[in-house]
Design a protein around this motif. Structure first.
Motif, mmCIF file in Angstrom:
data_model
loop_
_atom_site.group_PDB
_atom_site.id
_atom_site.type_symbol
_atom_site.label_atom_id
_atom_site.label_comp_id
_atom_site.label_asym_id
_atom_site.label_seq_id
_atom_site.Cartn_x
_atom_site.Cartn_y
_atom_site.Cartn_z
ATOM 1 N N GLU A 41 0.846 -1.193 0.000
ATOM 2 C CA GLU A 41 0.000 0.000 0.000
ATOM 3 C C GLU A 41 0.883 1.245 0.000
ATOM 4 N N LYS A 42 0.747 2.066 -1.023
ATOM 5 C CA LYS A 42 1.510 3.311 -1.121
ATOM 6 C C LYS A 42 0.839 4.366 -0.265
ATOM 7 N N ILE A 43 1.568 4.866 0.730
ATOM 8 C CA ILE A 43 1.072 5.944 1.573
ATOM 9 C C ILE A 43 1.497 7.287 0.972
ATOM 10 N N SER A 44 2.767 7.368 0.570
ATOM 11 C CA SER A 44 3.326 8.539 -0.105
ATOM 12 C C SER A 44 4.537 8.055 -0.899
ATOM 13 N N SER A 45 5.237 8.966 -1.561
ATOM 14 C CA SER A 45 6.411 8.548 -2.327
ATOM 15 C C SER A 45 7.529 8.044 -1.425
ATOM 16 N N ASN A 46 7.449 8.347 -0.120
ATOM 17 C CA ASN A 46 8.483 7.913 0.826
ATOM 18 C C ASN A 46 7.984 6.996 1.928
ATOM 19 N N GLU A 47 6.753 6.491 1.799
ATOM 20 C CA GLU A 47 6.206 5.603 2.827
ATOM 21 C C GLU A 47 5.264 4.585 2.199
ATOM 22 N N MET A 48 5.380 3.339 2.647
ATOM 23 C CA MET A 48 4.437 2.301 2.226
ATOM 24 C C MET A 48 4.222 1.328 3.374
ATOM 25 N N ASN A 49 3.091 0.646 3.315
ATOM 26 C CA ASN A 49 2.794 -0.447 4.230
ATOM 27 C C ASN A 49 2.753 -1.733 3.423
ATOM 28 N N ILE A 50 3.255 -2.794 4.022
ATOM 29 C CA ILE A 50 3.100 -4.125 3.442
ATOM 30 C C ILE A 50 2.374 -4.961 4.486
#
Length: 154
Positions: free
Chosen positions: A125-134
């Protein structure tokens, strides 16, 4: 009443556009590429994903606990038969494999949207260009499936 119907049409149309499935192409998930750091299982995690090339993306993962590596993973997302599949292998800190030589842990693709890549048992899941959740479905020691969340930042 007229305004309610118009609002519902606009909301339904815009919501459908936000969640519209994308083609199962690596180009549509290239936002996963990069060096990601987070915490999970009481330790520090690192996951490094390559840009798409040669019909695949590859990654390495490691979990560090108390200053020592607990395990590694090698992961790939490949274009196969007009879809994508995520495959991985686990290795102990001594690089001895957990799976047999010809065995992989496979996650077939279910759907891609603008901000999510959903495989059976694993979601990016892309939260922002510098953060994601897996989110990974893992069986605990009692054999009960639970979802573990990895929050990563570049």
């Amino acid at each position: 009443m007229k305004y309610v119907i118009i609002f519902l049409l606009i909301f339904t149309t815009s919501h459908a556009q936000l969640t519209k499935p994308l083609e199962p192409k690596l180009e549509n998930i290239k936002w996963i590429a990069g060096t990601w750091h987070g915490e999970a299982f009481g330790g520090i995690t690192e996951e490094i994903w390559s840009e798409p090339s040669g019909g695949s993306m590859m990654a390495t993962f490691k979990l560090i606990h108390d200053g020592k590596v607990v395990f590694y993973e090698i992961e790939v997302i490949r274009e196969v038969e007009n879809s994508l599949i995520l495959q991985l292998k686990h290795f102990g800190p001594d690089l001895k494999g957990w799976e047999t030589k010809d065995e992989t842990v496979d996650f077939p693709l279910k759907e891609i949207t603008e901000n999510k890549v959903i495989f059976e048992g694993m979601t990016f899941e892309k939260i922002s260009s510098n953060e994601m959740n897996i989110y990974v479905d893992i069986k605990n020691e009692d054999g009960i499936a639970e979802t573990v969340k990895f929050n990563y930042k570049k």
